[in-house]
Design an enzyme around this catalytic site. Structure first.
Site, short mmCIF file in Angstrom:
data_model
loop_
_atom_site.label_atom_id
_atom_site.label_comp_id
_atom_site.label_asym_id
_atom_site.label_seq_id
_atom_site.Cartn_x
_atom_site.Cartn_y
_atom_site.Cartn_z
N GLY B 35 32.82 38.89 35.36
CA GLY B 35 31.75 38.02 34.84
C GLY B 35 30.34 38.42 34.58
N ARG B 36 29.45 37.82 34.69
CA ARG B 36 27.97 38.11 34.24
C ARG B 36 27.09 37.42 35.25
NH1 ARG B 36 26.39 38.13 28.56
NH2 ARG B 36 27.31 40.13 28.61
N ASP B 154 34.15 46.41 49.68
CA ASP B 154 33.65 46.88 48.41
C ASP B 154 32.07 47.36 48.81
OD1 ASP B 154 33.62 47.95 46.01
OD2 ASP B 154 33.42 46.34 45.09
#
Lengths: 420, 430
Positions: B35-36, B154
């Site tokens: 997404g953003r 991550d």
């Protein structure tokens, strides 16, 4: 988080009191003749979740999570204003994801459709396209306030108990736990002892925990207390275990055997001490074990009582088998004390008397309103009809609010008058 | 009776406050696979936040519900449970109009930005006091996550944020997982984890089971990158084949071996059982030259001068995951007890010039966060294509993932006072 229950959303936001529960059911209560029906619905819905979960090949823990989601959702909503079946499907779908064993949405829709359209439920309108379920998921997650991490009693059970002849590390019990298990500290108390249970007993405790999801206990009490209550009941209800305990208390009543497993610190340091395995189970100090748990025993007894009353209620609920429950393995003579006295039993008159509702139940047909017939059984068919009726009446009330349609209120009044 | 849930939805929709009524969107920060991210100001208290909007699902031109992604569920579920000074805080989640908005505290900087600022603008190394403080706080946050049985999976410079008052905030739990009693092996869910440059050797060697040590390896990589201003193991990722089999990551392993030497059985007994062991044996052998990497003899600047700093790096780069330093051990490493000592404001000793500039936001993308009310589908369609294109880019250029989201400094991040020590509480029952 995984180990700190006290800092969890589960503890901080989702353990509620009875008043909250009552408030949550207030609207539904307007449309049932007997509040007991709502308890039957609680059993009924849990069974539906369990059945759908099994069709989706979900593990028991995922099913339990789905059930907790369902209960939490209905803390804020009422049965009569929603469609519990789409909610159930969404609960299973989200729970599978939240427990990191996702099921495909298509699969959930297909299985839900096929299960819900079966004879028991007869729902023909369940949506076939994924987006309806996805939409429900969206609203569900919102109503759950995004709190998707659930603690369950299973973990406490596996921490506190182990099967006879196994070591500490071997807690992959009941095929439930996956690989790479990390052992975490207990999140309460200070005991490190483990109770050694016979295989059947451990199984029974596990099933009792499964059964607790048929009630609203998971909203009322922290999961570790439910687990301890299940262990407590198991010691009483599992026949061979009880026999062992009785024999032990008669054989050596004077000498309170101090077991090494009570000396917690040493025990903790060498986790899989092989010496434990050879210990005879009869030497276990059960009272000491419970004492060291450092939880309120009166509270445990209360929970145990509530589990027992659930079984009493459940005895009057008839559904085609297929439900794994600890109930079936209880010894016959212990089953009877649960059944409340004939005198106190309320007859579930209202709905079942209106004839039409009785049709189509699989096995036993409820016998019509005889005074002395306390074994009025409740079946899925009755509950399905009840749900339909609740929804219709609700819709009618909502449609004509100005008319001051008195029926609903009157039912509450009727009950008050009857009881007082 | 056609839609039994209509009344329910109407009631819920009516009670919900919309994103626009609560936040004023200031600009667009970044975008990525999921997404953003936007910078926004709360209409209630004026505080600055970063709002992560998950990509809405789309079938054809119509945006529909297709279910919340596993990674969104994960990130939401984990974030709702955790709270720590060095982990970015989730303020709220808004579910609205088929879109999910996660509102986080805002952070002005991130590690990638700091690296970039020093390599491109300052043209000099990050001051040792700043570097040590950043690593210290990173480890502090990681200790918390690990104590909660959460693997981040991550960690990389773009995912580690810093507030304007120099407090490190670990961000992006989209790949993170709870490892307490998993129902499935970690491997089953996500075949590939951790951006390749930061991926631990056991993962590269095809291990099916892995643990917290993968995060500690990544911390080692990040520390080395802060010290040298470029990724220490900058390998080329071998792509998944058509059957989605995970290929042998030859290049990445070679990059590691060039610095740390080919793993020896004596250092890592488990290496012989790794699925890729035989592939590994075919590679050219290398000698360990980490000490030389820290203090190059060929005229390059010294990267890690302190003997203790070298020792910490060595410990984080242990090949055997069981012998690798844990986050907790690393946090207690002697390096943090020698001068310069780490500070709670990582920039405390830095000059103004050494602090990277504020996060850039762009305006042109900002309006696209919300569908234009009058013509929803049309307004959103271009956003979609753009987001997908972006997603594509960030997949291949692994370090540039969008995750530079934010976390906020002003919330009194000066000291560790807010730090949540994962203590065990005693019986509160009964």
């Amino acid at each position: 988080m995984a180990t700190d229950f006290w800092a969890s959303s589960h503890y901080k936001r989702w353990i509620v009191d009875r008043a909250t529960l009552r408030q949550a059911r207030a609207d539904d209560l307007l449309y049932v003749d007997d509040p007991e029906y709502l308890d039957f619905l609680a059993i009924f819905f849990a069974n539906v979740i369990s059945k759908l979960g099994k069709k989706l090949l979900l593990r028991q823990r995922v099913i339990a999570t789905a059930t907790v989601f369902f209960r939490r959702f209905y803390l804020k909503n009422s049965y009569c204003e929603t469609d519990p079946f789409i909610v159930i499907a969404a609960c299973c779908y989200v729970a599978a994801k939240a427990e990191e064993s996702p099921a495909h949405i298509k699969n959930v829709v297909t299985e839900a459709r096929s299960l819900f359209s079966s004879e028991n439920y007869g729902i023909k309108h369940f949506p076939s396209d994924n987006s309806k379920l996805a939409e429900m998921e969206f609203y569900l997650v919102d109503d759950l306030e995004c709190d998707l991490t659930i603690f369950h009693p299973y973990r406490t059970l596996m921490t506190l108990c182990r099967k006879e002849g196994t070591s500490d590390d071997d807690d992959a019990e009941a095929g439930e736990l996956g690989v790479g298990i990390e052992s975490g500290p207990r999140y309460w108390g200070n005991g490190d002892g483990q109770l050694e249970l016979q295989e059947g007993a451990l199984q029974m405790a596990w099933f009792i925990i499964n059964d607790t999801y048929r009630s609203e206990l998971c909203l009322l009490y922290p999961p570790h207390l439910i687990a301890i209550a299940a262990i407590y009941l198991t010691l009483v209800l599992h026949v061979p275990t009880r026999a062992t305990i009785q024999a032990q208390s008669q054989a050596e009543p004077e000498t309170p055997t101090l077991q090494p497993r009570r000396r917690s610190s040493r025990q903790a340091s060498n986790a899989s001490a092989p010496s434990n395995i050879n210990q005879k189970k009869s030497n276990q100090d059960i009272i000491g074990f419970f004492a060291e748990l450092n939880v309120s025993m009166p509270l445990i007894a209360t929970i145990a009582q509530e589990i027992i009353s659930l079984y009493a209620l459940w005895d009057r609920y008839k559904e085609d088998g297929n439900v794994e429950t600890a109930k079936n393995s209880f010894p016959a003579q212990t089953a009877s004390p649960y059944t409340p006295g004939t005198g106190s039993k309320r007859t579930l008159s209202g709905t079942s008397r209106s004839g039409s509702l009785n049709s189509g139940s699989g096995g036993e047909t409820p016998i019509e309103g005889g005074e002395d017939n306390e074994d009025n059984v409740v079946t899925p068919a009755i509950l399905m009809a009840l749900l339909m009726k609740m929804k219709e009446n609700r819709a009618a009330d909502v449609a004509h609010p100005a008319s001051g349609r008195p029926v609903a209120v009157n039912k509450m009044l009727e009950r008050t008058q009857l009881s007082g | 009776m056609n839609d039994p849930m209509r009344a329910y939805r109407a009631r819920r929709d009516a009670s919900r406050r919309t994103v626009v009524s609560k936040y004023q969107i200031l600009g667009f920060i970044s975008s990525g696979t999921y997404g953003r991210v936007y910078k926004a100001q709360s209409s209630d208290d004026g505080k600055i936040h970063a709002i992560k909007k998950f990509k809405p699902d789309k079938e054809g031109d119509v945006i529909t519900y297709t279910g919340i992604s596993q990674s969104a569920i994960r990130e939401i579920a984990l974030n709702r449970e955790i709270s720590h000074e060095n982990v970015v805080a989730l303020k709220e989640v808004i579910l609205e109009e088929k879109s999910i908005y996660m509102v986080f505290e805002y952070a002005e900087h991130d590690f990638l930005q700091v690296i970039h600022h020093h390599s491109q603008v300052q043209r000099g190394q990050i001051p040792p006091a700043v570097l040590k403080s950043l690593i210290y706080q990173l480890l502090n946050g990681l200790v918390y996550l690990h104590s909660c049985h959460i693997l981040h999976r991550d960690l990389k410079p773009a995912n580690i944020l810093i507030t304007s008052v120099g407090v490190v905030k670990i961000a992006d739990l989209g790949l993170a997982r709870l490892i307490y009693q998993p129902l499935q092996a970690l491997f089953v869910g996500d075949k590939v984890v951790v951006t390749i440059w930061y991926r631990a050797p056991e993962l590269l060697m095809g291990a099916k089971h892995y643990n917290k040590a993968v995060d500690c390896w990544a911390v080692g990589c990040v520390m080395a990158e802060l010290a040298s201003l470029r990724p220490i193991f900058k390998g080329e990722e071998a792509k998944l084949d058509s059957k989605k089999n995970v290929p042998f990551q030859k290049d990445q392993l070679l990059r590691i071996f060039e610095v740390l030497g080919t793993p020896k059985e004596s250092d890592w007994p488990g290496v012989v059982n790794m699925p890729e062991y035989h592939n590994m044996k075919r590679l050219d052998p290398f000698e360990d030259r980490l000490a030389n990497w820290c203090r190059p003899t060929n005229g390059l600047p010294v990267r890690v001068d302190s003997e203790q700093g070298y020792s910490l790096l060595r410990g984080l780069f242990a090949y055997d995951p069981d012998q690798r330093l844990t986050a907790k051990d690393a946090l207690q490493h002697k390096w943090f007890h020698e001068d310069p000592l780490p500070t709670w404001n990582a920039f405390e000793t830095a000059t103004n010039k050494q602090i990277p500039p504020h996060r850039r936001i762009t305006q042109d993308e900002a309006p696209s966060m919300l569908p234009v009310q009058t013509n929803q589908t049309q307004a959103q369609a271009p956003v979609q294509t753009h987001a997908q294109a972006q997603a594509h880019i960030s997949k291949s250029a692994s370090s540039a993932s969008f995750t530079s989201l934010s976390g906020g400094g002003y919330a009194g991040g000066q000291s560790g006072s807010g730090g949540h020590a994962p203590t065990k509480k005693k019986a509160r029952v009964g």
